[in-house]
Design an enzyme around this catalytic site. Structure first.
Site, PDB file in Angstrom:
ATOM      1  N   GLU A 298       8.781 106.644  38.923  1.00 44.18           N
ATOM      2  CA  GLU A 298       9.239 106.900  37.561  1.00 44.18           C
ATOM      3  C   GLU A 298      10.754 106.730  37.605  1.00 44.18           C
ATOM      4  O   GLU A 298      11.451 107.493  38.264  1.00 44.18           O
ATOM      5  CB  GLU A 298       8.813 108.315  37.150  1.00 44.18           C
ATOM      6  CG  GLU A 298       8.737 108.497  35.654  1.00 44.18           C
ATOM      7  CD  GLU A 298      10.005 109.063  35.115  1.00 44.18           C
ATOM      8  OE1 GLU A 298      10.967 108.286  34.921  1.00 44.18           O
ATOM      9  OE2 GLU A 298      10.052 110.281  34.893  1.00 44.18           O
TER      10      GLU A 298
ATOM     11  N   CYS B 149      15.036 111.548  31.298  1.00 47.98           N
ATOM     12  CA  CYS B 149      14.766 110.106  31.262  1.00 47.98           C
ATOM     13  C   CYS B 149      14.106 109.666  29.971  1.00 47.98           C
ATOM     14  O   CYS B 149      14.078 108.483  29.660  1.00 47.98           O
ATOM     15  CB  CYS B 149      13.971 109.680  32.486  1.00 47.98           C
ATOM     16  SG  CYS B 149      12.744 110.864  32.990  1.00 47.98           S
TER      17      CYS B 149
ATOM     18  N   GLU C  73      20.625 103.346  30.562  1.00 46.03           N
ATOM     19  CA  GLU C  73      20.409 104.790  30.480  1.00 46.03           C
ATOM     20  C   GLU C  73      21.755 105.523  30.549  1.00 46.03           C
ATOM     21  O   GLU C  73      22.591 105.187  31.385  1.00 46.03           O
ATOM     22  CB  GLU C  73      19.517 105.220  31.649  1.00 46.03           C
ATOM     23  CG  GLU C  73      19.116 106.660  31.615  1.00 46.03           C
ATOM     24  CD  GLU C  73      18.067 106.986  32.686  1.00 46.03           C
ATOM     25  OE1 GLU C  73      17.002 107.461  32.323  1.00 46.03           O
ATOM     26  OE2 GLU C  73      18.328 106.745  33.878  1.00 46.03           O
TER      27      GLU C  73
END
Ligand code: ADP
Length: 493
Positions: free
Chosen positions: A266, A300, A396
């Site tokens: 992940e 996230c 991100e």
């Protein structure tokens, strides 16, 4: 709401910090590491020192893997019901110590204590119970006589020893999401937590050892480059479950592939949030603000990349600004605080660098800098007039930062939403049911929320599409990742 006073729990944190100074949890006890090298752990709320953990060596890692390997056949031989019962006992023991676990997690990670008590730790305990129970009902193809003269039987077996590598944003939740499905299905485990957040994992190891046989769960502290890499590469490790950045994930995945072993990964996200002109704007803004600022945006799936219809984009910017300025940033022990510090100075600097690198036309509407006070505080931030392809938008951020883009048509909205290498999560806000269906079908993300953002349960799958990962965590599929399917064919003639 459970009231938590810091007295007493502070001593629990000091005590666990003392126990792990120089030691790893192997074979049911704290064992002195093979090195005098230490990693200092800092308190995100003060910048002061919390303690030190060993910078473990490949020899330490090998000791832990060996303990897990020895324990595995005995653990796998227990019935699913027996393993489930033992894991439920761990969940009950941790629930009984919820204020203490919450305090340790809040201080170490820099989270508002009351939020951890009310939301995060109950979620952790619920996840433990889900995995413990779900492992008793795993699916497989039906056995039967698929060819003349033979009968086939399917066996779902554990993989063996699993390596887990966890990040610092949800140290205990991430550990449980890897360790519990693996143990429930008969594997044993070695976990390397993130350098900055070792303490809740240490408490978890002790709590598990009180109920389960020694060696079933082991923890090795250290750097990613040495301990993490040695763990990934150890030949007795059957699979690696990793959560972290894409760049590190690529290294971990390559190391696993080198040993022809499975990796479940992940790897972060950059969630688009589509707001159509028919959305219920006030409730949408509430959900977006909550979804973007939870855990100081170190999440996230954070609702970080807002893409609003051009007719309402000014209202969206203003609504987010108002909500950011309403947040109470600061002391995590004050129950009124909603936003704690960043987990580390390095992470705060990374986010500040990303904001500073915005395109010349981009405009900071609120925030954009540090908040004075002790600890690594960062102001909730809204940046608008961004370019669709700039780094702040497509990469991100992992901090309390919203970027706001606008769109003119559904196609334009989808092109912008899907215009990222990440594919972890997205949301769409609209009151048009048909549009909600069309848009969610076309979004390339493993989780899509309609009129909501950042709502979870361990029952529900988390899959990273694109560069956001490989495999699934949570839900039945998350358990199956830690199993292999054996086909046994018996000649009946
Ligand atoms: P961050 O940069 O925020 O620390 P990472 O993705 O690098 O995020 O770290 C996530 C986890 O991966 C941490 O536990 C870290 O120690 C570990 N890690 C870092 N590099 C490696 C590596 N080469 N092999 C295995 N684990 C690693």
């Amino acid at each position: 709401m459970t009231a938590v006073t810091e007295t007493g729990y502070d001593q629990a944190l000091t005590a666990i910090a003392r126990r792990i100074d120089g030691a790893n949890f192997i074979d049911g006890t704290w064992q002195q590491a093979d090195t005098t090298e230490r990693i200092t752990v800092f308190n995100p709320s003060t910048g002061g020192e919390l303690g030190r953990v060993p910078a473990s060596t490949p020899a330490d890692v090998a000791g832990a893997v060996e303990a897990a390997r020895r324990a595995q056949p005995g653990w796998a031989a227990l019935t699913p019901g027996r393993r489930s019962k033992l894991l439920l006992d761990v969940a009950a023991a941790i629930e009984a110590r919820l204020p203490e676990f919450s305090y340790v997690e809040a201080i170490d990670a820099g989270k508002p204590l009351q939020v951890v008590v009310d939301e995060e730790l109950p979620g952790v305990v619920d996840a433990m119970r889900f995995f413990a129970g779900a492992a008793r009902t795993l699916p497989a193809p039906a056995g039967g006589d698929y060819l003349d003269g033979v009968t086939s039987i399917m066996r779902r077996e554990p993989l063996g020893v699993i390596a887990g590598i966890t990040p610092w944003n949800y140290p205990l939740l991430q550990a449980v999401a890897k360790v519990f499905p693996a143990l429930a299905t008969g594997n044993t485990f070695v976990l390397k937590p993130a350098e900055t957040t070792p303490y809740s994992t240490a408490l978890l190891a002790e709590a598990i050892a009180e109920q389960l046989p020694p060696g079933v769960f082991n923890v090795v502290f250290g750097t990613g480059a040495v301990a993490g890499d040695a763990l990934t590469r150890h030949p007795a490790v059957a699979a690696v479950s990793f959560t972290g950045s894409i760049e590190t994930g690529r290294r971990v995945g390559a190391a696993a592939a080198d040993g022809v072993k499975k990796s479940i990964m992940e790897l972060g996200g950059n969630s688009p949030v589509l707001v159509f002109d028919d959305a219920d704007l006030e409730s949408a803004l509430d959900a977006i603000a909550a979804g973007g600022l939870y855990n100081t945006g170190q999440e996230c799936m954070a609702a970080s990349r807002v893409i609003a219809h051009s007719s309402i984009v000014d209202a969206v910017v203003e609504g987010l600004k108002v909500r950011c300025e309403r947040e109470k940033v600061g002391d995590i022990l004050d129950p009124a605080t909603t936003i704690g510090p960043m987990n580390s100075l390095a992470q705060r600097d990374r986010v500040l660098d990303k904001i500073a690198g915005r395109s010349p036309g981009a405009r900071i509407v609120t925030g954009g800098g540090i908040v004075e006070g002790p600890g690594y505080l960062l102001a909730p931030t809204v940046v608008t007039d961004v370019r669709d392809d700039e780094e702040l938008v497509v990469e991100e951020i992992f901090g309390p930062v919203f970027t706001v883009q606008s769109f003119d048509s559904e196609d334009d909205a989808l092109a912008k939403a899907n215009g990222t290498r990440y594919g972890l999560a997205a949301s769409v806000f609209t009151t048009d049911v048909g549009r909600a269906q069309r848009v969610q079908n076309a979004l390339n993300f493993g989780t899509v929320w309609v009129n909501n953002h950042l709502v979870f349960a361990a029952d529900l799958p988390v899959s990273g599409f694109g560069a956001s990962g490989v495999g699934t965590e949570n839900a039945e599929l998350g358990l199956l990742e830690f199993t292999r399917l054996k086909h046994v064919m018996v000649d009946t003639r």
